[in-house]
Design an enzyme around this catalytic site. Structure first.
Site, mmCIF file in Angstrom:
data_model
loop_
_atom_site.group_PDB
_atom_site.id
_atom_site.type_symbol
_atom_site.label_atom_id
_atom_site.label_comp_id
_atom_site.label_asym_id
_atom_site.label_seq_id
_atom_site.Cartn_x
_atom_site.Cartn_y
_atom_site.Cartn_z
ATOM 1 N N LYS A 191 0.871 -1.189 0.000
ATOM 2 C CA LYS A 191 0.000 0.000 0.000
ATOM 3 C C LYS A 191 0.894 1.221 0.000
ATOM 4 C CE LYS A 191 -4.456 0.940 0.290
ATOM 5 N NZ LYS A 191 -5.601 0.095 -0.098
ATOM 6 N N ASP A 244 -7.083 4.238 -4.293
ATOM 7 C CA ASP A 244 -7.725 4.097 -2.981
ATOM 8 C C ASP A 244 -8.322 5.487 -2.715
ATOM 9 O OD1 ASP A 244 -7.894 2.082 -0.556
ATOM 10 O OD2 ASP A 244 -7.426 3.997 0.363
HETATM 11 P P1 NDP Z 1 -12.949 7.796 -2.560
HETATM 12 O O1 NDP Z 1 -11.861 8.774 -2.387
HETATM 13 O O2 NDP Z 1 -13.524 7.573 -3.907
HETATM 14 O O3 NDP Z 1 -14.149 8.116 -1.575
HETATM 15 C C1 NDP Z 1 -13.951 8.177 -0.191
HETATM 16 C C2 NDP Z 1 -15.229 8.628 0.464
HETATM 17 O O4 NDP Z 1 -15.100 8.498 1.876
HETATM 18 C C3 NDP Z 1 -15.540 10.081 0.199
HETATM 19 O O5 NDP Z 1 -16.932 10.239 0.216
HETATM 20 C C4 NDP Z 1 -14.887 10.767 1.387
HETATM 21 O O6 NDP Z 1 -15.448 12.036 1.688
HETATM 22 C C5 NDP Z 1 -15.151 9.800 2.483
HETATM 23 N N1 NDP Z 1 -14.074 9.916 3.490
HETATM 24 C C6 NDP Z 1 -12.746 9.722 3.270
HETATM 25 N N2 NDP Z 1 -12.044 9.925 4.403
HETATM 26 C C7 NDP Z 1 -12.940 10.255 5.326
HETATM 27 C C8 NDP Z 1 -12.832 10.582 6.675
HETATM 28 N N3 NDP Z 1 -11.638 10.608 7.308
HETATM 29 N N4 NDP Z 1 -13.981 10.859 7.346
HETATM 30 C C9 NDP Z 1 -15.189 10.824 6.691
HETATM 31 N N5 NDP Z 1 -15.349 10.524 5.414
HETATM 32 C C10 NDP Z 1 -14.251 10.241 4.732
HETATM 33 O O7 NDP Z 1 -12.366 6.419 -1.975
HETATM 34 P P2 NDP Z 1 -12.888 4.933 -2.203
HETATM 35 O O8 NDP Z 1 -14.356 4.908 -2.388
HETATM 36 O O9 NDP Z 1 -12.008 4.307 -3.218
HETATM 37 O O10 NDP Z 1 -12.506 4.259 -0.804
HETATM 38 C C11 NDP Z 1 -13.420 4.161 0.278
HETATM 39 C C12 NDP Z 1 -12.986 3.046 1.220
HETATM 40 O O11 NDP Z 1 -12.952 1.811 0.505
HETATM 41 C C13 NDP Z 1 -11.582 3.194 1.822
HETATM 42 O O12 NDP Z 1 -11.576 2.618 3.114
HETATM 43 C C14 NDP Z 1 -10.718 2.343 0.889
HETATM 44 O O13 NDP Z 1 -9.536 1.903 1.537
HETATM 45 C C15 NDP Z 1 -11.674 1.193 0.629
HETATM 46 N N6 NDP Z 1 -11.412 0.386 -0.555
HETATM 47 C C16 NDP Z 1 -11.317 0.943 -1.783
HETATM 48 C C17 NDP Z 1 -11.095 0.150 -2.896
HETATM 49 C C18 NDP Z 1 -11.065 0.700 -4.273
HETATM 50 O O14 NDP Z 1 -10.986 -0.091 -5.216
HETATM 51 N N7 NDP Z 1 -11.158 2.016 -4.472
HETATM 52 C C19 NDP Z 1 -10.903 -1.299 -2.763
HETATM 53 C C20 NDP Z 1 -11.109 -1.801 -1.424
HETATM 54 C C21 NDP Z 1 -11.323 -0.975 -0.364
HETATM 55 P P3 NDP Z 1 -14.831 13.377 1.061
HETATM 56 O O15 NDP Z 1 -15.345 13.426 -0.355
HETATM 57 O O16 NDP Z 1 -15.329 14.455 1.937
HETATM 58 O O17 NDP Z 1 -13.339 13.199 1.140
HETATM 59 O O1 2IT Z 2 -7.918 -1.656 -0.541
HETATM 60 C C1 2IT Z 2 -7.893 -2.138 -1.691
HETATM 61 O O2 2IT Z 2 -8.039 -3.342 -1.894
HETATM 62 C C2 2IT Z 2 -7.703 -1.217 -2.821
HETATM 63 N N1 2IT Z 2 -7.633 -0.008 -2.603
HETATM 64 C C3 2IT Z 2 -7.571 -1.754 -4.218
HETATM 65 C C4 2IT Z 2 -6.172 -2.233 -4.468
HETATM 66 C C5 2IT Z 2 -5.871 -2.622 -5.892
HETATM 67 O O3 2IT Z 2 -4.694 -2.926 -6.138
HETATM 68 O O4 2IT Z 2 -6.762 -2.634 -6.744
#
Ligand code: NDP
Ligand code: 2IT
Length: 449
Positions: free
Chosen positions: A122, A162
């Protein structure tokens, strides 16, 4: 397992999220260690908690005013027993080494569960993309990659998105990698469709989390149709979780961002979801605008004085935390139970605090922990790597079917491991044990490296 936790805490006392992640996995695998003395003799716990390599670097860049800015960049290369390091990059002001170590640690076991050949890593930066122009984001991404390119490669380490890293950022990062290496390779996943990306990668984490939920609820002879669902976040994972839930006939009533959440009792429909995608992915605005546009919705701002998050205090059957770590505390978990929630599928990584997890387990909820439920994203990243290696692309149906099969297999493997070690229905133990055994057996095969 307090011995290994003590080692970790003494070595890096400030890394609370990393301690939390290590503690949960090590607690689950206690019976495995007891039944297989070779793991302790080979110092597997000690080896697992120490990253193979960590790179920390300076990222200087120039903002639109001509002012020099300096951020910190990281890549935690945690474990390569099963394949090249694989995992996302997070750009958020809260990013520090402890958070990235927790995410990399989780990623190792998650990737093992996917059935695909990927190690775990990561990375990211404390850079805050909020309020930055596209040009500023481009200059930052180029600066970030002008160091990271030395350490990654399609057979070495393959980053992806992420929080704060989506299609725009992956494009800028890829452009600089290609220029510096003079190579067009699958070094990043989540690429644009017309330059090596995979269909379904944007959707994969959210869709996967819903497929996992569908598998869990099927064990009780039920389905998601007609279920009221709470979703947090409004980014990549939350959007496609909502999309799939709507498609399966469920009703999503909440979304959130870091300023607050919206509650729409009438349910988010495809048109409203399109608005959210435009708002968040193109205009990069705040979720409050949803309630400004749709009068049936109510926006509640974040109140830091509250000891709970009111988003989790609505009548519902299912919850899909999809924003960030530790967004559900014990009080929130109890509120969910009191409101009739029977299923929690974690789109986010480690969104539930440990005493919240205890409540879900005591109450026998269908509780899918992040490393199982959100593994769809990295799974399709793995499929993107496969397609890049073959230099061809699969259809949407092909990738979606493979994603469904992988989520089904993760569900089955987790259930079987939970059963085998005496905690039937406990997906936390099941996922941790199944991922752990796969990784550590590979480590043993490869000797002391
Ligand atoms: P994005 O940046 O697309 O969206 C994140 C969302 O969460 C936004 O709405 C953001 O609000 C909110 N957010 C982020 N940090 C905080 C915080 N500290 N407090 C409150 N709200 C918060 O990210 P993703 O959708 O990609 O990721 C969301 C979660 O999913 C994370 O935990 C990530 O690790 C996990 N994840 C993502 C994957 C992926 O493929 N993208 C895969 C597996 C897990 P704001 O717009 O105000 O920042
Ligand atoms: O937390 C996760 O699994 C991710 N942000 C996606 C990682 C990836 O390599 O697609």
């Amino acid at each position: 397992m307090s011995d290994i936790l003590d080692v970790v805490k003494n070595r890096d006392p400030q890394e609370n999220e990393f301690h939390q992640a290590v503690s949960e996995v090590m607690e689950s695998v206690k019976p495995v260690l007891e039944q297989n003395p070779i793991y302790r003799q080979s110092k597997i716990p000690q080896r697992l908690v120490e990253a193979e390599r960590i790179i920390i670097f300076r990222v200087p860049w120039m903002d639109d005013q001509g002012e020099i800015q300096v951020n910190r960049g990281f890549r935690v290369e945690m474990n390569s027993a099963l394949g090249p390091y694989k995992g996302g990059l997070r750009f958020h002001p809260s990013v520090n080494l402890g958070i990235l170590k927790f995410l990399a640690f989780e990623q190792v076991f998650k990737n093992a569960l996917t059935t695909l050949p990927m190690g775990g890593g990561k990375g990211g930066s404390d850079f805050d993309p909020k309020g930055k122009s596209d040009n500023e984001v481009m200059r930052f991404c180029h600066g970030f990659m002008s160091e990271l390119f030395r350490h990654i490669g399609p057979d070495t380490d393959v980053p992806a998105g992420d929080i704060g890293v989506g299609a725009r950022e992956i494009g800028y990062l890829f452009g600089m990698y290609k220029k510096l290496r003079n190579e067009f390779t699958g070094v990043l996943t989540g690429k644009g469709l017309n330059w090596g990306g995979s269909l379904i990668r944007p959707e994969a984490t959210g869709y996967g989390s819903v497929y996992f939920a569908a598998e869990m609820i099927a064990t009780r002879d039920d389905d998601l149709k007609g279920k009221t669902c709470l979703v947090s976040g409004a980014g990549n994972v939350a959007q496609f979780t909502t999309e799939k839930l709507i498609e399966l006939g469920a009703k999503v009533v909440t979304l959130s961002d870091s300023s607050g959440y919206i509650y729409d009792e009438s349910g988010i429909d495809p048109k409203k979801l399109e608005f959210v995608k435009m708002l968040k992915n193109v205009r990069r605005g705040r979720i409050k605008e949803y309630a400004d546009k749709y009068s049936e919705a109510v926006h509640t701002p974040v109140d830091p004085a509250l000891d709970h998050n009111p988003l989790w205090d609505h009548k519902a059957a299912c919850a899909f935390p999809s924003a960030t770590q530790n967004e559900i505390n014990a009080k929130d978990a109890q509120n969910l139970v009191n409101n009739g929630v029977v299923l929690v599928s974690e789109g986010a990584n480690m969104p539930t605090e440990p005493d919240g997890v205890d409540i879900f387990l005591q109450e026998k909820l269908l509780y899918g922990p992040g490393k199982a439920a959100n593994a769809g994203g990295v799974s399709v990243s793995g499929l993107e790597m496969t397609q890049n290696s073959m230099r061809l692309g699969w259809t949407r149906e092909e990738v979606d079917n493979r994603l469904k099969m992988i989520m089904k297999s993760i569900h089955q493997t987790s259930l079987e491991a939970a059963e085998q070690y005496g905690t039937p229905g406990n997906y936390v133990n099941g996922a941790n044990i199944a991922g752990f055994v796969k990784v550590v057996d590979a480590m043993l095969d490869q000797g002391l490296v």
